[in-house]
Structure formats: structure tokens, C-alpha cells
Design an enzyme around this catalytic site. Structure first.
Site, PDB file in Angstrom:
ATOM      1  N   THR A 164       0.821  -1.210   0.000  1.00 54.29           N
ATOM      2  CA  THR A 164       0.000   0.000   0.000  1.00 54.29           C
ATOM      3  C   THR A 164       0.852   1.255   0.000  1.00 54.29           C
ATOM      4  O   THR A 164       0.469   2.273  -0.573  1.00 54.29           O
ATOM      5  CB  THR A 164      -0.933  -0.001   1.221  1.00 54.29           C
ATOM      6  OG1 THR A 164      -1.817  -1.119   1.138  1.00 54.29           O
ATOM      7  CG2 THR A 164      -1.758   1.271   1.301  1.00 54.29           C
ATOM      8  N   TYR A 189      -7.773   1.257  -3.923  1.00 58.28           N
ATOM      9  CA  TYR A 189      -6.508   1.476  -4.628  1.00 58.28           C
ATOM     10  C   TYR A 189      -5.910   0.159  -5.113  1.00 58.28           C
ATOM     11  O   TYR A 189      -6.345  -0.923  -4.735  1.00 58.28           O
ATOM     12  CB  TYR A 189      -5.514   2.165  -3.688  1.00 58.28           C
ATOM     13  CG  TYR A 189      -5.217   1.356  -2.448  1.00 58.28           C
ATOM     14  CD1 TYR A 189      -4.188   0.419  -2.430  1.00 58.28           C
ATOM     15  CD2 TYR A 189      -5.979   1.527  -1.294  1.00 58.28           C
ATOM     16  CE1 TYR A 189      -3.930  -0.332  -1.303  1.00 58.28           C
ATOM     17  CE2 TYR A 189      -5.721   0.779  -0.157  1.00 58.28           C
ATOM     18  CZ  TYR A 189      -4.700  -0.145  -0.167  1.00 58.28           C
ATOM     19  OH  TYR A 189      -4.453  -0.895   0.950  1.00 58.28           O
ATOM     20  N   SER A 236       1.093  -7.301  -0.684  1.00 57.91           N
ATOM     21  CA  SER A 236       1.703  -8.260   0.248  1.00 57.91           C
ATOM     22  C   SER A 236       0.784  -9.410   0.634  1.00 57.91           C
ATOM     23  O   SER A 236       1.251 -10.412   1.180  1.00 57.91           O
ATOM     24  CB  SER A 236       2.227  -7.561   1.502  1.00 57.91           C
ATOM     25  OG  SER A 236       1.202  -7.271   2.412  1.00 57.91           O
ATOM     26  N   THR A 277       1.177  -4.160   4.376  1.00 60.03           N
ATOM     27  CA  THR A 277       0.846  -4.430   5.777  1.00 60.03           C
ATOM     28  C   THR A 277       0.307  -5.838   6.017  1.00 60.03           C
ATOM     29  O   THR A 277       0.427  -6.364   7.123  1.00 60.03           O
ATOM     30  CB  THR A 277      -0.202  -3.417   6.288  1.00 60.03           C
ATOM     31  OG1 THR A 277      -1.407  -3.550   5.521  1.00 60.03           O
ATOM     32  CG2 THR A 277       0.307  -1.991   6.203  1.00 60.03           C
ATOM     33  N   ASP A 278      -0.286  -6.469   4.995  1.00 63.26           N
ATOM     34  CA  ASP A 278      -1.009  -7.712   5.229  1.00 63.26           C
ATOM     35  C   ASP A 278      -0.132  -8.838   5.752  1.00 63.26           C
ATOM     36  O   ASP A 278      -0.560  -9.622   6.609  1.00 63.26           O
ATOM     37  CB  ASP A 278      -1.714  -8.167   3.939  1.00 63.26           C
ATOM     38  CG  ASP A 278      -2.958  -7.358   3.641  1.00 63.26           C
ATOM     39  OD1 ASP A 278      -3.410  -6.608   4.532  1.00 63.26           O
ATOM     40  OD2 ASP A 278      -3.488  -7.463   2.525  1.00 63.26           O
ATOM     41  N   LYS A 294      -0.572  -7.353  13.077  1.00 55.34           N
ATOM     42  CA  LYS A 294      -1.553  -6.428  12.528  1.00 55.34           C
ATOM     43  C   LYS A 294      -2.874  -6.700  13.218  1.00 55.34           C
ATOM     44  O   LYS A 294      -3.408  -7.810  13.166  1.00 55.34           O
ATOM     45  CB  LYS A 294      -1.692  -6.602  11.014  1.00 55.34           C
ATOM     46  CG  LYS A 294      -2.625  -5.564  10.382  1.00 55.34           C
ATOM     47  CD  LYS A 294      -2.665  -5.664   8.861  1.00 55.34           C
ATOM     48  CE  LYS A 294      -3.577  -4.586   8.280  1.00 55.34           C
ATOM     49  NZ  LYS A 294      -3.658  -4.650   6.807  1.00 55.34           N
ATOM     50  N   GLU A 299       4.946 -26.978  24.041  1.00 57.01           N
ATOM     51  CA  GLU A 299       4.425 -26.509  22.765  1.00 57.01           C
ATOM     52  C   GLU A 299       5.353 -25.439  22.194  1.00 57.01           C
ATOM     53  O   GLU A 299       5.529 -24.373  22.776  1.00 57.01           O
ATOM     54  CB  GLU A 299       3.016 -25.931  22.923  1.00 57.01           C
ATOM     55  CG  GLU A 299       1.937 -26.974  23.100  1.00 57.01           C
ATOM     56  CD  GLU A 299       1.610 -27.702  21.795  1.00 57.01           C
ATOM     57  OE1 GLU A 299       2.080 -27.278  20.728  1.00 57.01           O
ATOM     58  OE2 GLU A 299       0.873 -28.697  21.870  1.00 57.01           O
TER      59      GLU A 299
END
Length: 314
Positions: free
Chosen positions: A16, A30, A62, A95-96, A166, A289
Site C-alpha cells: 500500500t 486502490y 503483500s 501491511t497484510d 496487525k 508446545e
């Protein structure tokens, strides 16, 4: 911004921050990855006197990040880190999947120089474009004496590369640190106010990452939820799945319908890691874990890296 002759390399991957829209008021319609990294730098007057070098590695939205790009990015970052004249690296990113790329780079490179990822929630054409300030802050941090490791700088916040998440779909401050950790620091008028130590660790090495995407092990993320069915796990096993990360309910629980197929997967030698789908906290009482405190997305990267290590050692 600190002065000096040490060079900062800015690597563009799209996102972006390099996005463009037909209207300055359109913040969601966009197309990402339209502007070159050189044009992003040219749009920030305060960067014109800095010793910078721009390189376009990719032009991705991304959400479409892939293993081949990760491998190329890690190698190019390492190449520049090895240069005596380079003080630090800035990576412009979408950002993704920024949190996944940051985690991978810190684990693979564990750099002793700063590698700073930055991004934007608004395209470059927006009235409220956040990319220029984020880029300026990222370069300022990369010039900071003593800075090291992979970090992210967005909305004035400095976030640890292994912990960033995020957490919002739209706000400019869409990223947060891990729920039990906190910010690494904040940017204030080009200066870092640091709260925690810089990221450190043992580097796995960029050569661990295969250049061919089909040479990477197939690792998926599966969420447990109401009405879960066994067929997805069974289909993945038959198709050759190499690793599975569970985004469990609550404190690491799974739907009863998944128990038998998951056990069959484990018996077949496929590692199954548990994380929680909860936004806060970790799986408590599960010291064995490996992913108890990781997000599902970071756990997927970590499991992939472990499988690559196992393959490399035969």
C-alpha cells in the site's frame, strides 16, 4: 535525522505504501505496488540529503507474498548487510503479511545492523497518506547508532520483528506489539525513544531458504471452530502436507471432530503445532508446545524454518 556518510539501502517490495488510486479520497479501492521505491524516496524532501541507495526487489500486494520473494529478499538484505559502507536496511512492504516477513528475516538473519520494515495503511495518492512519515522514521531508525535486528516502524511505533501483529483493518495505527511484551520504542521527531533491547538471536542463514517455491515444505494453518469437520485435515494429509499449525480455541483446545484426524497426521510423522486464535495471551500450561506464545502466522513461519533445517541436515 542523524547525519553521516554511512549508507542506508532501501529495498522496495510493493504494498500500500506504493499504492495508487484514481481519487485522493479513496483509501480502500486502490491498487497496491504501483510506485517505485525511488519515487517514494523522492516524495520525502527530508530524505534528499541522506546517503541512500534504492533497490526495487518486487512490486507485490503483500497479501500475495510468496516463498520465492522471501528467499530473494533475505539474500539481498544479507548482501547489503555484508557491505562495510552500509549502516542499515529499510524495506518498504505491504501491511497484510509484514509480520510474517519480519519474523522470517529476524530468524534467518538475526542481523547486527538494523533492518527496518515499514508500510502504510493509505496509498501514496491519499489525502492522509502515512507512507512518507513512516519511511522517514524508518530511515531515521536505520541511522541510529547501536540499533540492530529486524524491527518495524509504523505510525511512530517501533515494534520487535518477532512480535509484531496487525490488529486493525483500517486505522493508521494498525499494528501492535505482542500482548505481554510492549513496544520496543517510539519515534519522536526523528529520534528513537527506546523502551526495550534490540532483537538478537542466532542466524539460521539466508542460504537455508530455497529459491524455488516448490522446494519449501507445505505448511498450513487450520482454525478450530464450531462445526469443524475432519475432511480438511484428511484431504491435506492425502495431498502431502508436511506441517500443520492449529489456531485453537481458548487455551489451546480443539473441536472433538478434529481429534482423530490430527492424531492420524501426527502418527504419519507430520508435526502439528498448537497456537491460540485469541488476540491476547498464550497457551498456558503447555511448556512443550513450540508455538505456545506465537501467533498462528509466526508459528507457520517457524515450523517451515524448522522443516527446512531438518531437510538441510538430512
Amino acid at each position: 535525522m542523524q547525519s553521516g556518510n554511512e549508507r542506508i539501502v532501501i529495498i522496495g517490495t510493493g504494498g500500500t505504501i506504493a499504492g495508487a488510486s484514481g481519487s485522493a479520497t479513496d483509501n480502500v479501492g486502490y491498487k497496491a505496488g504501483q510506485l517505485s521505491v525511488g519515487s517514494l524516496v523522492a516524495a520525502v524532501p527530508a530524505l534528499q540529503s541522506a546517503s541512500l541507495e534504492a533497490e526495487q526487489l518486487a512490486q507485490l500486494d503483500s497479501k500475495d507474498m510468496d516463498e520465492g520473494t522471501w528467499a530473494r529478499l533475505a539474500r539481498r538484505v544479507q548482501h547489503h548487510l555484508d557491505r562495510d559502507d552500509v549502516r542499515g536496511i529499510v524495506i518498504t512492504h505491504g501491511t497484510d503479511t509484514l509480520e510474517e516477513t519480519a519474523y522470517l528475516l529476524q530468524r534467518v538473519l538475526a542481523p547486527r545492523k538494523p533492518v527496518v520494515l515499514t508500510a502504510a495503511m493509505r496509498p501514496a495518492t491519499a489525502l492522509q497518506a502515512d507512507g512518507p512519515q513512516n519511511l522517514l522514521d524508518a530511515v531515521s531508525l536505520a541511522q541510529t547508532a547501536g540499533a540492530q535486528g529486524v524491527v518495524a516502524v509504523v505510525a511512530g511505533q517501533v515494534l520487535h520483528g518477532l512480535e509484531i501483529r496487525k490488529t486493525h483493518t483500517y486505522r493508521l495505527d494498525a499494528f501492535q506489539p505482542g500482548p505481554d511484551t510492549g513496544l520496543l520504542g517510539v519515534m519522536e521527531e526523528g529520534v528513537v525513544r527506546q523502551f526495550r533491547d534490540w532483537p538478537t538471536g542466532e542466524a539460521l542463514g539466508a542460504t537455508l531458504l530455497p529459491e524455488a517455491a516448490d522446494a519449501w515444505p507445505w505448511v498450513e494453518v487450520l482454525a478450530s471452530h464450531g462445526g469443524a469437520r475432519a475432511q480438511a485435515v484428511q484431504a491435506w494429509q492425502q495431498a502431502g502436507l508436511k506441517g500443520l499449525v492449529l489456531a485453537c480455541t481458548g487455551n489451546g483446545t480443539i473441536h472433538q471432530a478434529l481429534a482423530a484426524p490430527l492424531e492420524a497426521l501426527r502418527q504419519a510423522g507430520v508435526p502439528v503445532w498448537r497456537t491460540t486464535r485469541c488476540a491476547q495471551g498464550r497457551i498456558v500450561g503447555a511448556a512443550d508446545e513450540a508455538a505456545a506464545s506465537l501467533t498462528p502466522w509466526a508459528a507457520r513461519v517457524e515450523l517451515t524454518l524448522q522443516l527446512l533445517q531438518q531437510s538441510a541436515t538430512g
